[in-house]
Enzyme design. Structure first.
Site, PDB file in Angstrom:
ATOM      1  N   GLN A 158      23.723  36.730  33.367  1.00 46.45           N
ATOM      2  CA  GLN A 158      25.098  37.155  33.623  1.00 46.45           C
ATOM      3  C   GLN A 158      25.787  36.160  34.548  1.00 46.45           C
ATOM      4  OE1 GLN A 158      25.174  41.712  34.353  1.00 46.45           O
ATOM      5  NE2 GLN A 158      23.091  41.077  34.797  1.00 46.45           N
ATOM      6  N   ASN A 213      13.637  43.030  42.037  1.00 47.99           N
ATOM      7  CA  ASN A 213      14.857  43.296  42.805  1.00 47.99           C
ATOM      8  C   ASN A 213      14.451  43.950  44.128  1.00 47.99           C
ATOM      9  OD1 ASN A 213      17.431  44.372  43.758  1.00 47.99           O
ATOM     10  ND2 ASN A 213      18.183  44.133  41.659  1.00 47.99           N
ATOM     11  N   PRO A 214      14.965  43.472  45.247  1.00 52.87           N
ATOM     12  CA  PRO A 214      14.605  44.111  46.528  1.00 52.87           C
ATOM     13  C   PRO A 214      15.056  45.567  46.592  1.00 52.87           C
ATOM     14  CG  PRO A 214      15.871  42.068  46.891  1.00 52.87           C
ATOM     15  CD  PRO A 214      15.865  42.322  45.415  1.00 52.87           C
ATOM     16  N   CYS A 262      49.085  21.886  25.475  1.00 54.88           N
ATOM     17  CA  CYS A 262      50.260  22.747  25.261  1.00 54.88           C
ATOM     18  C   CYS A 262      50.919  23.208  26.563  1.00 54.88           C
ATOM     19  CB  CYS A 262      49.868  23.950  24.396  1.00 54.88           C
ATOM     20  SG  CYS A 262      48.926  25.194  25.295  1.00 54.88           S
ATOM     21  N   HIS A 318      28.299  35.973  30.502  1.00 54.17           N
ATOM     22  CA  HIS A 318      29.625  36.067  31.123  1.00 54.17           C
ATOM     23  C   HIS A 318      30.308  34.716  31.232  1.00 54.17           C
ATOM     24  CE1 HIS A 318      28.260  40.138  33.034  1.00 54.17           C
ATOM     25  NE2 HIS A 318      28.543  40.234  31.748  1.00 54.17           N
ATOM     26  N   GLY A 369      17.224  40.504  39.592  1.00 51.23           N
ATOM     27  CA  GLY A 369      18.391  40.315  40.456  1.00 51.23           C
ATOM     28  C   GLY A 369      19.712  40.791  39.907  1.00 51.23           C
ATOM     29  N   THR A 370      19.694  41.921  39.216  1.00 52.75           N
ATOM     30  CA  THR A 370      20.985  42.480  38.796  1.00 52.75           C
ATOM     31  C   THR A 370      21.079  43.936  39.240  1.00 52.75           C
ATOM     32  OG1 THR A 370      22.475  42.977  36.948  1.00 52.75           O
ATOM     33  CG2 THR A 370      20.108  42.991  36.453  1.00 52.75           C
ATOM     34  N   CYS A 374      46.127  28.061  23.669  1.00 55.02           N
ATOM     35  CA  CYS A 374      45.531  27.405  22.484  1.00 55.02           C
ATOM     36  C   CYS A 374      44.000  27.351  22.539  1.00 55.02           C
ATOM     37  CB  CYS A 374      46.111  26.005  22.292  1.00 55.02           C
ATOM     38  SG  CYS A 374      45.450  24.754  23.417  1.00 55.02           S
TER      39      CYS A 374
HETATM   40  C1  BJW Z   1      18.281  40.064  44.700  1.00 57.53           C
HETATM   41  C2  BJW Z   1      18.199  39.181  45.730  1.00 57.53           C
HETATM   42  C3  BJW Z   1      17.142  38.289  45.674  1.00 57.53           C
HETATM   43  C4  BJW Z   1      19.892  40.351  46.134  1.00 57.53           C
HETATM   44  N1  BJW Z   1      16.292  38.349  44.644  1.00 57.53           N
HETATM   45  N2  BJW Z   1      17.431  40.097  43.690  1.00 57.53           N
HETATM   46  C5  BJW Z   1      30.355  51.371  29.011  1.00 57.53           C
HETATM   47  C6  BJW Z   1      30.542  52.331  29.985  1.00 57.53           C
HETATM   48  C7  BJW Z   1      31.439  52.115  31.034  1.00 57.53           C
HETATM   49  C8  BJW Z   1      32.156  50.935  31.124  1.00 57.53           C
HETATM   50  C9  BJW Z   1      31.962  49.987  30.160  1.00 57.53           C
HETATM   51  C10 BJW Z   1      31.073  50.204  29.125  1.00 57.53           C
HETATM   52  N3  BJW Z   1      31.063  49.093  28.333  1.00 57.53           N
HETATM   53  C11 BJW Z   1      31.913  48.188  28.862  1.00 57.53           C
HETATM   54  C12 BJW Z   1      32.483  48.708  29.977  1.00 57.53           C
HETATM   55  C13 BJW Z   1      33.467  48.063  30.845  1.00 57.53           C
HETATM   56  C14 BJW Z   1      32.874  47.032  31.768  1.00 57.53           C
HETATM   57  C15 BJW Z   1      31.836  47.655  32.693  1.00 57.53           C
HETATM   58  O1  BJW Z   1      30.659  47.480  32.575  1.00 57.53           O
HETATM   59  N4  BJW Z   1      32.293  48.360  33.690  1.00 57.53           N
HETATM   60  C16 BJW Z   1      31.380  49.004  34.659  1.00 57.53           C
HETATM   61  C17 BJW Z   1      31.532  48.317  36.028  1.00 57.53           C
HETATM   62  C18 BJW Z   1      31.636  50.447  34.676  1.00 57.53           C
HETATM   63  N5  BJW Z   1      32.296  45.916  31.007  1.00 57.53           N
HETATM   64  C19 BJW Z   1      33.068  45.000  30.476  1.00 57.53           C
HETATM   65  O2  BJW Z   1      34.274  45.066  30.551  1.00 57.53           O
HETATM   66  C20 BJW Z   1      32.391  43.856  29.732  1.00 57.53           C
HETATM   67  N6  BJW Z   1      33.011  43.699  28.462  1.00 57.53           N
HETATM   68  C21 BJW Z   1      32.746  44.492  27.428  1.00 57.53           C
HETATM   69  O3  BJW Z   1      31.841  45.300  27.456  1.00 57.53           O
HETATM   70  O4  BJW Z   1      33.583  44.314  26.358  1.00 57.53           O
HETATM   71  C22 BJW Z   1      33.676  45.349  25.394  1.00 57.53           C
HETATM   72  C23 BJW Z   1      34.302  46.581  26.045  1.00 57.53           C
HETATM   73  C24 BJW Z   1      35.356  46.470  26.937  1.00 57.53           C
HETATM   74  C25 BJW Z   1      35.914  47.595  27.542  1.00 57.53           C
HETATM   75  C26 BJW Z   1      35.405  48.859  27.252  1.00 57.53           C
HETATM   76  C27 BJW Z   1      34.336  48.979  26.354  1.00 57.53           C
HETATM   77  C28 BJW Z   1      33.793  47.817  25.743  1.00 57.53           C
HETATM   78  C29 BJW Z   1      32.608  42.552  30.477  1.00 57.53           C
HETATM   79  C30 BJW Z   1      31.938  42.495  31.790  1.00 57.53           C
HETATM   80  C31 BJW Z   1      32.309  41.203  32.522  1.00 57.53           C
HETATM   81  C32 BJW Z   1      31.732  41.129  33.919  1.00 57.53           C
HETATM   82  N7  BJW Z   1      32.316  40.029  34.601  1.00 57.53           N
HETATM   83  C33 BJW Z   1      31.828  39.651  35.916  1.00 57.53           C
HETATM   84  C34 BJW Z   1      32.626  38.426  36.427  1.00 57.53           C
HETATM   85  C35 BJW Z   1      32.208  37.163  35.674  1.00 57.53           C
HETATM   86  C36 BJW Z   1      32.984  35.985  36.112  1.00 57.53           C
HETATM   87  C37 BJW Z   1      32.701  35.580  37.539  1.00 57.53           C
HETATM   88  O5  BJW Z   1      31.538  35.335  37.927  1.00 57.53           O
HETATM   89  O6  BJW Z   1      33.647  35.494  38.271  1.00 57.53           O
HETATM   90  O7  BJW Z   1      30.436  39.333  35.860  1.00 57.53           O
HETATM   91  S1  BJW Z   1      31.882  40.982  37.097  1.00 57.53           S
HETATM   92  C38 BJW Z   1      30.370  40.582  37.916  1.00 57.53           C
HETATM   93  O8  BJW Z   1      29.374  41.613  37.709  1.00 57.53           O
HETATM   94  C39 BJW Z   1      29.850  39.329  37.189  1.00 57.53           C
HETATM   95  C40 BJW Z   1      28.375  39.608  37.140  1.00 57.53           C
HETATM   96  O9  BJW Z   1      27.778  38.822  36.135  1.00 57.53           O
HETATM   97  C41 BJW Z   1      28.323  41.076  36.868  1.00 57.53           C
HETATM   98  C42 BJW Z   1      27.007  41.723  37.212  1.00 57.53           C
HETATM   99  O10 BJW Z   1      26.731  41.591  38.570  1.00 57.53           O
HETATM  100  P1  BJW Z   1      25.226  41.361  39.031  1.00 57.53           P
HETATM  101  O11 BJW Z   1      24.746  40.059  38.524  1.00 57.53           O
HETATM  102  O12 BJW Z   1      24.411  42.541  38.696  1.00 57.53           O
HETATM  103  O13 BJW Z   1      25.427  41.165  40.618  1.00 57.53           O
HETATM  104  P2  BJW Z   1      25.500  42.281  41.783  1.00 57.53           P
HETATM  105  O14 BJW Z   1      26.082  41.614  42.964  1.00 57.53           O
HETATM  106  O15 BJW Z   1      26.119  43.505  41.298  1.00 57.53           O
HETATM  107  O16 BJW Z   1      23.964  42.630  42.071  1.00 57.53           O
HETATM  108  C43 BJW Z   1      23.082  41.694  42.659  1.00 57.53           C
HETATM  109  C44 BJW Z   1      21.678  42.295  42.650  1.00 57.53           C
HETATM  110  O17 BJW Z   1      20.786  41.325  43.143  1.00 57.53           O
HETATM  111  C45 BJW Z   1      21.515  43.547  43.544  1.00 57.53           C
HETATM  112  O18 BJW Z   1      20.844  44.542  42.811  1.00 57.53           O
HETATM  113  C46 BJW Z   1      20.654  43.061  44.699  1.00 57.53           C
HETATM  114  O19 BJW Z   1      19.754  44.046  45.182  1.00 57.53           O
HETATM  115  C47 BJW Z   1      19.899  41.945  44.041  1.00 57.53           C
HETATM  116  N8  BJW Z   1      19.448  40.889  44.944  1.00 57.53           N
HETATM  117  N9  BJW Z   1      19.284  39.462  46.610  1.00 57.53           N
HETATM  118  C48 BJW Z   1      16.517  39.304  43.678  1.00 57.53           C
HETATM  119  N10 BJW Z   1      16.975  37.386  46.658  1.00 57.53           N
HETATM  120 ZN    ZN Z   2      46.678  24.874  25.322  1.00 58.33          ZN
END
Ligand code: BJW
Ligand code: ZN
Length: 260
Positions: free
Chosen positions: A103, A219-220, A156, A121, A193-194, A132
């Site tokens: 991700q 994951n911690p 564009c 992502h 780590g998610t 475009c």
């Molecule tokens: C350690 C550590 C160490 C710490 N070692 N571990 C179904 C139900 C409800 C909602 C939806 C659904 N389907 C889709 C949705 C909507 C939405 C969604 O999920 N919303 C929820 C929040 C409710 N999803 C979307 O919109 C997605 N699109 C989609 O599904 O399209 C079709 C659709 C749309 C709308 C409706 C239905 C269908 C797109 C999601 C895009 C996410 N974008 C981001 C930003 C990317 C760009 C950027 O980087 O700027 O992606 S948001 C952000 O969260 C980023 C990440 O990739 C993503 C996940 O975060 P992640 O990686 O889990 O990080 P953290 O910080 O949350 O967690 C870190 C973890 O690490 C923790 O657990 C710590 O404990 C651990 N950790 N240190 C190991 N040393």
């Molecule tokens: Zn363009």
């Protein structure tokens, strides 16, 4: 299961696996110094990082969203893959069937040498025209940029945007196809780590589990994925992943040289 038993069991599962799928999130890059989204470092100028990762935020204030991404890109120039990224690259080298679904948009898995990587992502290293769809390296797009500015498409002149996936947007079709294949084909699903809160990635482990795969979590913290995990390793991935690969034990078991 105590921590030692969990490590032993996780190592067994990984050793027995012949088709391994891995899902990573921000936590795998935490030890490189990249802030996670929902951790303490996830605030940017007092705002939650994920509030800026939306099409609405970009429509409302594209310059602010570009400041956020420029700051993150600048941060990435100063970081490198950690032991966790490297362990996953080493693990891939021992398998024929391996998928790394990430991700993360930081590109650190590829920098560490992982090859079969699918960026669910998108990537911060590419910018795309919002009209475009022409793509440019973000570094190049930001060459003459200063705070308050919005880089424009060479072809564009429309606004460029980071080639990442924001809330409400579809994931890249190729990455979704790869995830589907990985979930259907893997015998083991390793989640690292998610927070397991963002869909669709959050449901991959559940789907793999329903198809009979074993699930290992690193994951911690406990997450929603813990409930389907056969084993959860509660430590940082920079330590747990190398240990999973046996590096630590090999070091302990390797006979010392005459002078060592
Ligand atoms: C350690 C550590 C160490 C710490 N070692 N571990 C179904 C139900 C409800 C909602 C939806 C659904 N389907 C889709 C949705 C909507 C939405 C969604 O999920 N919303 C929820 C929040 C409710 N999803 C979307 O919109 C997605 N699109 C989609 O599904 O399209 C079709 C659709 C749309 C709308 C409706 C239905 C269908 C797109 C999601 C895009 C996410 N974008 C981001 C930003 C990317 C760009 C950027 O980087 O700027 O992606 S948001 C952000 O969260 C980023 C990440 O990739 C993503 C996940 O975060 P992640 O990686 O889990 O990080 P953290 O910080 O949350 O967690 C870190 C973890 O690490 C923790 O657990 C710590 O404990 C651990 N950790 N240190 C190991 N040393
Ligand atoms: Zn363009």
């Amino acid at each position: 299961m105590n921590a030692t038993e969990a490590r032993r069991r996780a190592r067994e599962i990984i050793a027995e696996s012949s088709a391994l799928a891995v899902l990573t999130g921000a936590g795998v890059s935490a030890e490189s110094g990249v802030p996670t989204f929902r951790g303490a470092g996830g605030l940017w100028r007092g705002r939650n990082a994920w509030e800026l990762a939306t099409p609405e935020a970009f429509r409302r204030d594209p310059a602010e969203v570009w400041e956020f991404y420029e700051a993150r890109l600048s941060g990435l120039r100063r970081v490198a893959p950690n032991e966790g990224h490297r362990a996953l690259a080493a693990l891939e080298a021992t398998r024929d069937r391996f998928w790394l679904l990430t991700q993360n948009v930081d590109g650190l898995h590829r920098d560490a040498g992982s090859r079969n990587v699918f960026e669910l992502h998108g990537t911060i290293r590419v910018a795309r025209c919002s009209d475009c769809a022409l793509e440019t390296a973000t570094e190049a797009a930001l060459r003459d940029w200063s705070p308050g500015g919005i880089p424009r498409c060479e072809a564009c002149l429309a606004h460029l945007r980071p080639a990442v996936v924001w809330f409400g947007e579809s994931l890249p079709a190729a990455a979704l196809r790869a995830a589907d294949e990985a979930i259907r084909s893997c015998d083991t699903f390793l989640v690292v780590g998610t927070s397991g809160l963002v869909q669709p990635a959050a449901s991959f482990a559940f789907q793999a589990r329903r198809r009979g795969a074993r699930v290992v979590e690193v994951n911690p913290q406990e997450t929603p994925i813990t409930q389907v995990a056969d084993v959860s390793l509660r430590g940082p991935s920079g330590a747990e992943l190398p240990a999973l690969l046996g590096k630590e034990e090999r070091t302990l078991l390797t006979p010392r040289t005459a002078d060592g």
